[in-house]
Design a protein around this motif. Structure first.
Motif, PDB file in Angstrom:
ATOM      1  N   VAL A 180       0.785  -1.216  -0.414  1.00  0.00           N
ATOM      2  CA  VAL A 180      -0.190  -0.186  -0.173  1.00  0.00           C
ATOM      3  C   VAL A 180       0.762   0.817  -0.315  1.00  0.00           C
ATOM      4  O   VAL A 180       2.196   1.366   0.696  1.00  0.00           O
ATOM      5  N   THR A 181       0.612   2.060  -1.173  1.00  0.00           N
ATOM      6  CA  THR A 181       1.292   3.269  -1.054  1.00  0.00           C
ATOM      7  C   THR A 181       0.739   4.721  -0.650  1.00  0.00           C
ATOM      8  O   THR A 181      -0.828   4.452  -1.138  1.00  0.00           O
ATOM      9  N   GLY A 182       1.439   5.712  -0.209  1.00  0.00           N
ATOM     10  CA  GLY A 182       0.313   6.492  -0.121  1.00  0.00           C
ATOM     11  C   GLY A 182       1.378   8.095   0.345  1.00  0.00           C
ATOM     12  O   GLY A 182       2.582   7.866   0.366  1.00  0.00           O
ATOM     13  N   VAL A 183       0.872   9.086  -0.154  1.00  0.00           N
ATOM     14  CA  VAL A 183       1.942  10.797  -0.092  1.00  0.00           C
ATOM     15  C   VAL A 183       1.292  11.093   1.843  1.00  0.00           C
ATOM     16  O   VAL A 183      -0.269  11.628   0.897  1.00  0.00           O
ATOM     17  N   ALA A 184       1.738  11.303   2.893  1.00  0.00           N
ATOM     18  CA  ALA A 184       1.654  12.326   3.569  1.00  0.00           C
ATOM     19  C   ALA A 184       1.550  13.528   3.597  1.00  0.00           C
ATOM     20  O   ALA A 184       2.340  14.324   2.592  1.00  0.00           O
ATOM     21  N   ASP A 185       0.593  14.959   3.811  1.00  0.00           N
ATOM     22  CA  ASP A 185       0.435  15.450   3.278  1.00  0.00           C
ATOM     23  C   ASP A 185       2.082  16.266   4.231  1.00  0.00           C
ATOM     24  O   ASP A 185       2.618  17.128   3.815  1.00  0.00           O
ATOM     25  N   GLY A 186       2.168  15.634   5.927  1.00  0.00           N
ATOM     26  CA  GLY A 186       3.278  16.156   6.050  1.00  0.00           C
ATOM     27  C   GLY A 186       3.959  15.255   7.083  1.00  0.00           C
ATOM     28  O   GLY A 186       3.507  14.785   8.024  1.00  0.00           O
ATOM     29  N   VAL A 187       5.073  15.554   7.553  1.00  0.00           N
ATOM     30  CA  VAL A 187       5.677  14.740   8.630  1.00  0.00           C
ATOM     31  C   VAL A 187       7.182  15.890   9.119  1.00  0.00           C
ATOM     32  O   VAL A 187       7.247  16.482   8.810  1.00  0.00           O
ATOM     33  N   ILE A 188       6.647  15.943  10.589  1.00  0.00           N
ATOM     34  CA  ILE A 188       7.086  16.856  11.585  1.00  0.00           C
ATOM     35  C   ILE A 188       8.507  15.886  12.549  1.00  0.00           C
ATOM     36  O   ILE A 188       7.316  15.218  12.990  1.00  0.00           O
ATOM     37  N   GLU A 189       9.036  16.278  12.713  1.00  0.00           N
ATOM     38  CA  GLU A 189       9.962  16.383  13.124  1.00  0.00           C
ATOM     39  C   GLU A 189      10.955  16.882  14.365  1.00  0.00           C
ATOM     40  O   GLU A 189      11.694  17.241  14.209  1.00  0.00           O
ATOM     41  N   GLN A 190      10.217  17.172  15.490  1.00  0.00           N
ATOM     42  CA  GLN A 190      10.982  18.132  16.712  1.00  0.00           C
ATOM     43  C   GLN A 190      10.920  17.294  18.057  1.00  0.00           C
ATOM     44  O   GLN A 190       9.756  16.430  18.228  1.00  0.00           O
ATOM     45  N   ASN A 191      11.944  17.057  18.863  1.00  0.00           N
ATOM     46  CA  ASN A 191      12.545  16.797  20.098  1.00  0.00           C
ATOM     47  C   ASN A 191      11.962  15.640  20.303  1.00  0.00           C
ATOM     48  O   ASN A 191      11.009  15.438  21.315  1.00  0.00           O
ATOM     49  N   GLY A 192      12.442  14.715  19.568  1.00  0.00           N
ATOM     50  CA  GLY A 192      11.972  13.503  19.743  1.00  0.00           C
ATOM     51  C   GLY A 192      11.031  12.700  19.714  1.00  0.00           C
ATOM     52  O   GLY A 192      10.071  11.664  19.740  1.00  0.00           O
ATOM     53  N   THR A 193      10.162  13.596  19.011  1.00  0.00           N
ATOM     54  CA  THR A 193       8.232  13.092  18.242  1.00  0.00           C
ATOM     55  C   THR A 193       8.003  13.185  17.259  1.00  0.00           C
ATOM     56  O   THR A 193       8.728  14.489  16.415  1.00  0.00           O
ATOM     57  N   VAL A 194       7.370  12.619  16.464  1.00  0.00           N
ATOM     58  CA  VAL A 194       7.072  12.193  14.902  1.00  0.00           C
ATOM     59  C   VAL A 194       5.668  12.366  15.027  1.00  0.00           C
ATOM     60  O   VAL A 194       5.221  11.793  15.469  1.00  0.00           O
ATOM     61  N   THR A 195       5.213  13.692  14.135  1.00  0.00           N
ATOM     62  CA  THR A 195       4.608  13.688  14.130  1.00  0.00           C
ATOM     63  C   THR A 195       3.421  13.429  12.311  1.00  0.00           C
ATOM     64  O   THR A 195       4.539  14.525  11.727  1.00  0.00           O
ATOM     65  N   VAL A 196       2.404  12.926  12.404  1.00  0.00           N
ATOM     66  CA  VAL A 196       2.109  13.344  10.663  1.00  0.00           C
ATOM     67  C   VAL A 196       1.236  13.451  10.578  1.00  0.00           C
ATOM     68  O   VAL A 196       0.660  13.944  11.350  1.00  0.00           O
ATOM     69  N   GLU A 197       0.941  14.572   9.234  1.00  0.00           N
ATOM     70  CA  GLU A 197      -0.179  15.389   9.173  1.00  0.00           C
ATOM     71  C   GLU A 197      -1.098  14.427   8.028  1.00  0.00           C
ATOM     72  O   GLU A 197      -0.342  14.273   7.341  1.00  0.00           O
ATOM     73  N   GLU A 198      -2.474  15.522   7.672  1.00  0.00           N
ATOM     74  CA  GLU A 198      -3.440  15.380   6.441  1.00  0.00           C
ATOM     75  C   GLU A 198      -4.004  16.192   6.820  1.00  0.00           C
ATOM     76  O   GLU A 198      -4.312  16.791   7.566  1.00  0.00           O
ATOM     77  N   ILE A 199      -4.174  16.993   5.931  1.00  0.00           N
ATOM     78  CA  ILE A 199      -5.094  18.383   5.263  1.00  0.00           C
ATOM     79  C   ILE A 199      -5.453  17.957   4.340  1.00  0.00           C
ATOM     80  O   ILE A 199      -6.114  17.294   3.600  1.00  0.00           O
ATOM     81  N   LYS A 200      -6.795  18.692   5.194  1.00  0.00           N
ATOM     82  CA  LYS A 200      -8.405  18.168   4.411  1.00  0.00           C
ATOM     83  C   LYS A 200      -9.091  19.535   3.958  1.00  0.00           C
ATOM     84  O   LYS A 200      -9.606  20.042   4.851  1.00  0.00           O
ATOM     85  N   ILE A 201      -9.113  19.805   2.817  1.00  0.00           N
ATOM     86  CA  ILE A 201      -9.819  21.587   2.264  1.00  0.00           C
ATOM     87  C   ILE A 201     -11.090  20.799   2.000  1.00  0.00           C
ATOM     88  O   ILE A 201     -12.317  19.900   1.644  1.00  0.00           O
ATOM     89  N   SER A 202     -12.375  21.489   2.828  1.00  0.00           N
ATOM     90  CA  SER A 202     -13.176  20.492   3.398  1.00  0.00           C
ATOM     91  C   SER A 202     -14.820  22.451   3.284  1.00  0.00           C
ATOM     92  O   SER A 202     -14.488  23.033   3.715  1.00  0.00           O
ATOM     93  N   ARG A 203     -16.030  21.822   3.031  1.00  0.00           N
ATOM     94  CA  ARG A 203     -16.875  22.598   3.316  1.00  0.00           C
ATOM     95  C   ARG A 203     -17.668  22.786   4.837  1.00  0.00           C
ATOM     96  O   ARG A 203     -17.350  23.852   5.276  1.00  0.00           O
ATOM     97  N   GLY A 204     -17.838  21.704   4.977  1.00  0.00           N
ATOM     98  CA  GLY A 204     -17.962  21.804   6.444  1.00  0.00           C
ATOM     99  C   GLY A 204     -16.589  20.870   7.836  1.00  0.00           C
ATOM    100  O   GLY A 204     -15.545  21.712   7.748  1.00  0.00           O
ATOM    101  N   ALA A 205     -17.019  21.390   8.510  1.00  0.00           N
ATOM    102  CA  ALA A 205     -16.995  20.962  10.270  1.00  0.00           C
ATOM    103  C   ALA A 205     -15.853  20.547   9.926  1.00  0.00           C
ATOM    104  O   ALA A 205     -14.028  20.404  11.531  1.00  0.00           O
ATOM    105  N   SER A 206     -15.864  19.262   9.964  1.00  0.00           N
ATOM    106  CA  SER A 206     -15.333  17.450  10.094  1.00  0.00           C
ATOM    107  C   SER A 206     -14.137  17.634   8.442  1.00  0.00           C
ATOM    108  O   SER A 206     -15.077  17.116   7.405  1.00  0.00           O
TER     109      SER A 206
END
Length: 808
Positions: free
Chosen positions: A75-101
């Motif tokens: 399975v292949t995908g592209v994460a919108d962003g990965v943040i590596e800071q202070n020993g913590t890895v954060t992965v991000e998904e960006i959603k452009i949406s009309r709604g609140a969720s």
């Protein structure tokens, strides 16, 4: 999802995995098939990513391979962003949406990326950030969570659990079913003359990734000659799917029968027949109200909860059999209460042979996006087999042309109340004002009629961009109004006009040097048309969706004309095959002493009636006579009945239903000694696709040369091709007309033992270019000067003496 034979893995994207795993809910045609503004969404993504700091990595490619319950998944995908800071890895998904969720799919994708990171980097925990942004780029909302590697692994395995049945059916298809075609033999003991050549040419075109244009006369067995090598190509990995494309239900049935014969020979491939939505609908209210779709959960019980039940219906079909005609699809859809049309489309994912109409591959409004869309499509290796390809140029012109008629808008606008319907009245009023301004362009041949109305026209090779933009704005405003007022009293009518505007603006996106703008003012009524003059460009683009395409028909004359207009290029090849039938079994006689031109028709009626009588005088049997128009037909029929009242005449009526058409053909019986003469219109429903073998039809008479009626559109085509290749009249009138003639003549001689005659009546048949448009298998062409000599020709033919005849 696709099986990779080299890695022995099922390959799919994170997006595909999550979409399949969370499939549920209603089928709703009111939802757009894609984001309304994909370009703007990508711009917002980049803008948000650019605002992050040095610890941020944008668009990180992640790949995960795992063996789960005996199946390998990559399975292949592209994460919108990965943040590596202070020993913590954060992965991000960006959603452009009309709604609140963000929606369940987006959170599932985010967790998949987190799992992939945890696996790849041996992380114990991963932080997740969901960033939701509205379409204006404002109101960014971040939500954070954290998950352990074990929880992420459990979540991911849960997704694989849900898609496992799909994966196993695809695995079966790729590893067992497709392999069965490798060694299959041709399903008939001895190929007919020309059949081997067509099959070899087809396989060569597929192997080399070419386009082949083949003229193959009736009797060669075109369907099997093209389908067999295409199926072999699937077995050799040259293509993934075969799209058998045709304009007629009868040829779709032939293709399905041919696929069945190959299945009996050991090719365990799956075949599905796709039909128009209207032909498949089970909803009592029907699938449309005018041009507005009725496919929504509020109106249709088969749309309501469709995605909750469709897998059960599909897996039942896949477990039962390998061929899926209409009645089987309807039976299973009714049992599981799902839409049979959508079921056939979803089922096609697991089929190697898809038999359908041209529009599923070529029409910009309804083409199969799941396969051919540049962004959303499967992007597999496809082969197009285009049957009866002589029909495609005019069909393609129609697909890529669009017309707006002002009276359609004015009629509804007049019914709107300025107070009660204030918003739609304002929207429609503004558009009609812009529409009416186009009348000032119609200065060519402008005339004023006695009632005060005017007529004229305007032609331009450039699009009216301001008007198209205004039409698109009107469509968007109407859609917005209907979304907020779904129960408005004119909801259906406004929806129809919105659909017309959407099609018009959609065609405007294809506008190039092959198109023309035509504005017409006719007795005060205004219309504007985006007219596709030359479909070669769009057909070339559509054909490029396949690795190879084979265009074939019994009548592609002249072949170079069709190869060009159907989108051929320098790498295309052509082949003309000879008829497998004995040429002495067909007697062709040309009567050049009569003109059927418009100005000569009134004086030709009695002569034509006499020539028909001369044709049928030598042998009682079933005959069809084709005329350029109903008026011509009726005028000759009246004289014929006056002079020959005892001859049984069967007449094609205007606006016949399917039942009436079948009853017409049923009257041509397999009996000898009975004389029946059918009167038909050339180019109508009885001049092609009709199979009356043996004694059901022993002769055809064609009155005229078949040219389409004079019209502004045809004259525009004539001028376009005159400038392009100095053969304007031939491209617009002669070649399309001669194809109608050849199709009608092809109704005779349907089997090897058949004998029959063809009589062509018009003085132009003795002149160029017609003398060079006769098929090569017409080897016994004779000329008759009058009814007496024609009767003699017929007598000699039925006595077996036609080959010795000389021209008068």
């Amino acid at each position: 999802m696709k099986y990779n034979a080299d890695t022995l893995a099922m390959e799919l994207s994170v997006h595909e995995l999550c979409t399949m795993a969370h499939k549920s809910g209603h089928l709703d045609a009111r939802r757009p098939h894609r984001s309304a503004a994909p370009v703007k969404s990508r711009e917002l993504h980049r803008k948000l990513q650019a605002g992050e700091g040095a610890f941020y990595q944008a668009d990180v490619l992640l790949v995960n391979t795992v063996i789960y319950r005996g199946v390998t998944y990559t399975v292949t995908g592209v994460a919108d962003g990965v943040i590596e800071q202070n020993g913590t890895v954060t992965v991000e998904e960006i959603k452009i949406s009309r709604g609140a969720s963000a929606g369940e799919d987006a959170y599932s994708r985010l967790r998949c990326y987190a799992h992939f990171l945890a696996e790849a980097r041996h992380l114990a925990r991963v932080r997740l950030r969901m960033r939701v942004c509205d379409r204006q780029g404002e109101g960014v909302r971040d939500s954070y969570s954290e998950m352990s590697a074990a929880d992420l692994r459990d979540f991911y395995c849960g997704l694989l659990d849900r898609i496992e049945p799909h994966a196993r059916f695809e695995l079966l298809r790729r590893t067992e079913l497709i392999s069965t075609v490798t060694d299959i033999s041709f399903p008939y003991p001895s190929p007919r003359e020309g059949q081997t050549e067509l099959a070899e040419s087809t396989f060569r075109a597929i192997r080399k990734g070419e386009r082949l244009f083949a003229e193959a006369p009736t009797g060669i067995g075109k369907t099997m000659s093209t389908l067999y090598p295409a199926v072999k190509s699937v077995g050799e990995g040259l293509c993934d799917r075969i799209f058998y494309l045709t304009a007629k239900a009868s040829t779709r049935r032939e293709a399905y029968a041919a696929a069945g014969k190959l299945f009996e020979k050991g090719a365990k491939l799956r075949t599905v027949m796709l039909y128009a939505k209207e032909q498949m609908c089970l909803c009592e209210a029907g699938c449309r109200r005018g041009s507005v779709s009725n496919c929504d959960p509020d109106a249709c019980p088969y749309a309501r909860g469709y995605y909750d039940r469709v897998d059960g219906a599909m897996f039942e079909l896949l477990s039962r059999q390998n061929g899926f005609p209409r009645h089987i699809l309807l039976e299973v859809a009714r049992k599981h209460r799902v839409c049979p049309y959508e079921l056939s489309l979803d089922l096609s994912r697991y089929c190697e042979i898809i038999i359908c109409d041209y529009n599923y591959a070529f029409d910009p409004a309804v083409y199969l996006r799941r396969y051919f869309d540049a962004e959303e499509g499967e992007r597999g290796k496809y082969v197009f087999l285009v049957d009866e390809a002589h029909n495609l140029p005019d069909r393609a012109r129609s697909m890529y042309s669009a017309t707006l008629s002002a009276p359609r808008f004015e009629e509804l606008y007049a019914r709107l109340d300025a107070i009660e319907d204030r918003e739609p009245e304002e929207i429609m009023g503004g558009f009609l004002l812009a529409f009416r301004r186009l009348a000032s362009l119609c200065t060519e041949q402008r005339v004023k009629h006695e009632d005060g109305s005017e007529s004229g026209y305007y032609i331009n090779r450039a699009p009216l961009r301001d008007f198209i933009d205004r039409a698109d704005l009107t469509r968007r405003r109407l859609d917005s109004f209907l979304k907020s007022h779904p129960l408005h009293r004119y909801e259906s009518e406004l929806g129809e006009l919105s659909s017309m505007l959407r099609r018009f603006c959609g065609i405007g996106e294809y506008y190039d040097e092959h198109f023309l703008t035509y504005v017409e003012l006719k007795c005060g009524e205004l219309s504007v048309q985006l007219f596709c003059l030359d479909p070669s460009g769009v057909l070339n683009t559509c054909s490029a969706r396949a690795v190879a395409a084979v265009f074939f028909s019994a009548t592609l004359t002249p072949l170079d004309y069709f190869a060009e207009i159907l989108g051929g290029d320098r790498r295309s090849r052509t082949v003309t095959l000879t008829s497998p039938y004995d040429p002495e079994n067909l007697g062709v006689t040309v009567v050049t002493s009569v003109s059927t031109r418009m100005e000569s028709r009134a004086v030709s009626y009695r002569r034509i009636a006499t020539l028909i009588a001369a044709t049928v005088s030598a042998k009682a049997g079933n005959y069809l006579v084709y005329f350029p128009s109903y008026d011509y037909l009726e005028s000759v029929l009246e004289r014929f009945r006056e002079r020959y009242p005892r001859v049984k005449c069967i007449v094609q009526e205007r606006h016949m239903t399917q039942v009436q058409r079948e009853a017409f053909l049923d009257r041509f019986k397999e009996d000898e000694g009975h004389l029946r003469v059918g009167f038909c219109v050339l180019g109508g429903s009885f001049s092609e696709g009709v199979d009356l073998p043996g004694n059901r039809l022993i002769g055809v008479v064609v009155v005229g040369v078949g040219i389409p009626g004079l019209s502004n559109e045809r004259n525009i085509l004539r001028d376009y091709y005159e400038n392009k290749c100095e053969r304007g009249y031939d491209y617009a009138y002669t070649f399309p007309g001669m194809n109608r003639v050849l199709q009608a003549a092809g109704r005779v001689i349907r089997r090897e033992e058949d004998r029959g005659i063809v009589v062509l009546i018009d003085d132009r048949y003795g002149e160029e270019p017609y003398l060079h448009l006769y098929p090569s298998h017409w080897q016994n062409i004779c000329v008759a000067g009058d009814a007496k000599s024609l009767a003699r020709r017929m007598q000699l033919f039925w006595q077996g003496g036609a080959p010795q005849l000389k021209k008068d």
